[in-house]
Motif scaffolding. Structure first.
Motif, mmCIF file in Angstrom:
data_model
loop_
_atom_site.group_PDB
_atom_site.id
_atom_site.type_symbol
_atom_site.label_atom_id
_atom_site.label_comp_id
_atom_site.label_asym_id
_atom_site.label_seq_id
_atom_site.Cartn_x
_atom_site.Cartn_y
_atom_site.Cartn_z
ATOM 1 N N GLY A 11 12.433 32.419 -11.387
ATOM 2 C CA GLY A 11 12.050 33.420 -12.364
ATOM 3 C C GLY A 11 12.685 33.156 -13.714
ATOM 4 N N ARG A 12 12.588 34.145 -14.577
ATOM 5 C CA ARG A 12 13.128 34.035 -15.933
ATOM 6 C C ARG A 12 14.456 34.783 -16.015
ATOM 7 N NH1 ARG A 12 9.208 34.063 -21.035
ATOM 8 N NH2 ARG A 12 8.774 32.121 -19.888
ATOM 9 N N ILE A 13 15.469 34.106 -16.526
ATOM 10 C CA ILE A 13 16.809 34.675 -16.647
ATOM 11 C C ILE A 13 17.150 34.820 -18.128
ATOM 12 C CG2 ILE A 13 19.265 34.357 -16.189
ATOM 13 C CD1 ILE A 13 17.719 34.884 -13.671
ATOM 14 N N ARG A 14 17.646 35.999 -18.491
ATOM 15 C CA ARG A 14 18.169 36.225 -19.838
ATOM 16 C C ARG A 14 19.686 36.268 -19.768
ATOM 17 N NH1 ARG A 14 17.651 41.816 -23.181
ATOM 18 N NH2 ARG A 14 19.647 42.230 -22.183
ATOM 19 N N LEU A 15 20.320 35.483 -20.624
ATOM 20 C CA LEU A 15 21.778 35.386 -20.630
ATOM 21 C C LEU A 15 22.308 35.678 -22.031
ATOM 22 C CD1 LEU A 15 24.437 34.428 -19.099
ATOM 23 C CD2 LEU A 15 23.960 32.169 -20.102
ATOM 24 N N VAL A 16 23.354 36.487 -22.106
ATOM 25 C CA VAL A 16 24.077 36.716 -23.356
ATOM 26 C C VAL A 16 25.327 35.847 -23.324
ATOM 27 C CG1 VAL A 16 25.196 38.420 -24.850
ATOM 28 C CG2 VAL A 16 23.240 39.094 -23.434
ATOM 29 N N VAL A 17 25.519 35.041 -24.373
ATOM 30 C CA VAL A 17 26.694 34.172 -24.448
ATOM 31 C C VAL A 17 27.397 34.373 -25.786
ATOM 32 C CG1 VAL A 17 25.800 32.389 -22.906
ATOM 33 C CG2 VAL A 17 25.365 32.217 -25.357
ATOM 34 N N ALA A 18 28.710 34.195 -25.765
ATOM 35 C CA ALA A 18 29.518 34.134 -26.978
ATOM 36 C C ALA A 18 30.031 32.713 -27.112
ATOM 37 C CB ALA A 18 30.684 35.120 -26.897
ATOM 38 N N TYR A 19 30.238 32.273 -28.348
ATOM 39 C CA TYR A 19 30.811 30.938 -28.519
ATOM 40 C C TYR A 19 31.574 30.820 -29.833
ATOM 41 C CZ TYR A 19 26.143 30.243 -30.716
ATOM 42 O OH TYR A 19 24.978 30.366 -31.435
ATOM 43 N N ASP A 20 32.568 29.952 -29.775
ATOM 44 C CA ASP A 20 33.303 29.509 -30.949
ATOM 45 C C ASP A 20 32.543 28.310 -31.494
ATOM 46 O OD1 ASP A 20 34.997 28.214 -32.729
ATOM 47 O OD2 ASP A 20 36.746 28.237 -31.423
ATOM 48 N N ARG A 91 31.553 26.445 -14.948
ATOM 49 C CA ARG A 91 30.913 25.183 -15.308
ATOM 50 C C ARG A 91 30.867 24.919 -16.814
ATOM 51 N NH1 ARG A 91 27.399 22.973 -11.182
ATOM 52 N NH2 ARG A 91 27.573 24.166 -9.252
ATOM 53 N N LEU A 92 30.849 25.982 -17.608
ATOM 54 C CA LEU A 92 30.743 25.806 -19.053
ATOM 55 C C LEU A 92 32.107 25.523 -19.675
ATOM 56 C CD1 LEU A 92 28.260 28.700 -19.935
ATOM 57 C CD2 LEU A 92 27.823 26.239 -20.179
ATOM 58 N N PRO A 93 32.139 24.846 -20.835
ATOM 59 C CA PRO A 93 33.413 24.618 -21.517
ATOM 60 C C PRO A 93 33.994 25.928 -22.034
ATOM 61 C CG PRO A 93 31.579 23.943 -22.912
ATOM 62 C CD PRO A 93 30.997 24.254 -21.563
ATOM 63 N N ALA A 94 35.266 25.900 -22.393
ATOM 64 C CA ALA A 94 35.980 27.118 -22.759
ATOM 65 C C ALA A 94 35.445 27.767 -24.030
ATOM 66 C CB ALA A 94 37.470 26.816 -22.926
ATOM 67 N N ASP A 95 34.729 27.020 -24.878
ATOM 68 C CA ASP A 95 34.248 27.616 -26.122
ATOM 69 C C ASP A 95 32.844 28.192 -26.015
ATOM 70 O OD1 ASP A 95 33.188 25.066 -25.903
ATOM 71 O OD2 ASP A 95 33.838 24.384 -27.881
ATOM 72 N N ILE A 96 32.298 28.275 -24.796
ATOM 73 C CA ILE A 96 31.071 29.040 -24.532
ATOM 74 C C ILE A 96 31.372 30.009 -23.395
ATOM 75 C CG2 ILE A 96 28.640 29.021 -23.888
ATOM 76 C CD1 ILE A 96 28.384 26.225 -24.863
ATOM 77 N N ILE A 97 31.221 31.294 -23.663
ATOM 78 C CA ILE A 97 31.550 32.318 -22.665
ATOM 79 C C ILE A 97 30.292 33.081 -22.272
ATOM 80 C CG2 ILE A 97 32.948 34.341 -22.135
ATOM 81 C CD1 ILE A 97 34.602 31.862 -22.687
ATOM 82 N N PRO A 98 29.825 32.959 -21.028
ATOM 83 C CA PRO A 98 28.713 33.796 -20.569
ATOM 84 C C PRO A 98 29.190 35.232 -20.378
ATOM 85 C CG PRO A 98 29.535 32.460 -18.760
ATOM 86 C CD PRO A 98 30.307 32.043 -19.976
ATOM 87 N N ILE A 99 28.405 36.195 -20.843
ATOM 88 C CA ILE A 99 28.842 37.590 -20.822
ATOM 89 C C ILE A 99 28.045 38.427 -19.833
ATOM 90 C CG2 ILE A 99 29.046 39.695 -22.220
ATOM 91 C CD1 ILE A 99 29.519 37.894 -24.635
ATOM 92 N N GLN A 100 26.745 38.363 -19.915
ATOM 93 C CA GLN A 100 25.913 39.147 -18.991
ATOM 94 C C GLN A 100 24.579 38.454 -18.786
ATOM 95 O OE1 GLN A 100 23.557 42.387 -21.639
ATOM 96 N NE2 GLN A 100 25.722 42.897 -21.371
ATOM 97 N N ALA A 101 23.997 38.664 -17.602
ATOM 98 C CA ALA A 101 22.706 38.064 -17.280
ATOM 99 C C ALA A 101 21.834 39.097 -16.581
ATOM 100 C CB ALA A 101 22.887 36.836 -16.380
ATOM 101 N N ARG A 102 20.540 38.952 -16.757
ATOM 102 C CA ARG A 102 19.596 39.830 -16.062
ATOM 103 C C ARG A 102 18.284 39.090 -15.882
ATOM 104 N NH1 ARG A 102 17.941 44.765 -20.028
ATOM 105 N NH2 ARG A 102 16.444 45.101 -18.355
#
Length: 265
Positions: A11-20, A91-102
């Motif tokens: 299906g389709r996943i929406r992810l909110v990410v923060a990054y430096d 799995r992601l590097p420290a400068d990308i932070i996954p926050i929420q998914a739906r």
């Protein structure tokens, strides 16, 4: 055990990410360069063992940060949405932070479903730069006339042609955008935050708005010149371009059916 062999769903996943954004060449994939989209696609493709294309709510430039970038992708199988954040944090590097998914339906698009975006620009105003904030703020030690800056900012609210406030080579043919607010907030230490909220933004638009407001605050541009700057439709009429590292994609808003604002303000 491979991801495909685990209990999973497509299906389709929406992810909110923060990054430096300091160590990225922007969001959009570029051959041979480290980008946010490229890292996300490589990580997801390796995890799911199939090619994954990631779509973002918008492109941030080299050095620009995000508190709430939104992406989506389609997967033939994979972890359910309530496990995506946990799996990606490992799995992601420290400068990308996954926050929420739906999970979202196939009509949702991270970019084309957006109804408004908010950017925040940070200015550090103490005499000496701070080693702990220099990656995320523009150091402006000179006194600024905030009253004049606020007066100038008010002229930008509404629907205007923002040709004077975007890169000369901006790819968008239509330069008309609606701005809902340009707000200046000062904290207890005197540092300044400029919030720009609108239906969409052109290349370098927020950075040129902020640079022009700083020029107003320094007295090199008059606040009452803003209508004429807009009317000129000429990049040469506005002020400087603020550096990228003070800019952050602060929030993204979708229709109510998709949850409205993705993060609380």
């Amino acid at each position: 055990m491979s991801m495909k062999s685990q209990e999973s769903r497509g299906g389709r996943i929406r992810l909110v990410v923060a990054y430096d954004g300091a160590d990225f060449h922007g969001f959009a994939r570029q051959q041979g360069l480290r980008t946010v989209q490229g890292v996300l696609e490589d990580t997801l493709s390796n995890m799911l063992q199939v090619p994954i294309l990631v779509h973002g709510s918008g492109r941030t430039d080299k050095g620009v940060h995000a508190r709430a970038q939104v992406v989506h992708w389609d997967q033939p199988y994979g972890p359910p949405a309530d496990r995506v954040v946990h799996v990606l944090r490992n799995r992601l590097p420290a400068d990308i932070i996954p926050i929420q998914a739906r999970e979202v339906d196939s009509e949702f698009h991270a970019r084309f479903s957006v109804v408004r975006k908010t950017y925040r620009y940070a200015l550090y105003r103490k005499p000496i730069p701070d080693v702990f904030t220099y990656r995320f703020s523009w150091h402006v030690a000179e006194p600024l006339n905030l009253a004049q800056m606020r007066l100038a900012a008010s002229e930008l609210v509404g629907e205007h042609d923002f040709t004077s406030f975007c890169a000369v080579a901006a790819p968008q043919e239509n330069k008309v955008r609606r701005i809902y607010r340009v707000e200046l907030q000062e904290d207890r230490d005197g540092n300044l935050y400029v919030f720009c909220e609108g239906s969409g933004f052109l290349q370098y638009m927020v950075r040129i708005i902020v640079g022009t407001l700083v020029d107003v605050g320094l007295g090199s541009i008059n606040a009452d010149a803003m209508p004429a700057i807009l009317a000129a439709r000429d990049r040469a009429a506005s002020g400087r371009t603020a550096p990228p590292h003070g800019l952050c994609l602060w929030n993204v808003e979708y229709p109510t059916v998709y949850g409205g604002r993705v993060l609380d303000l």
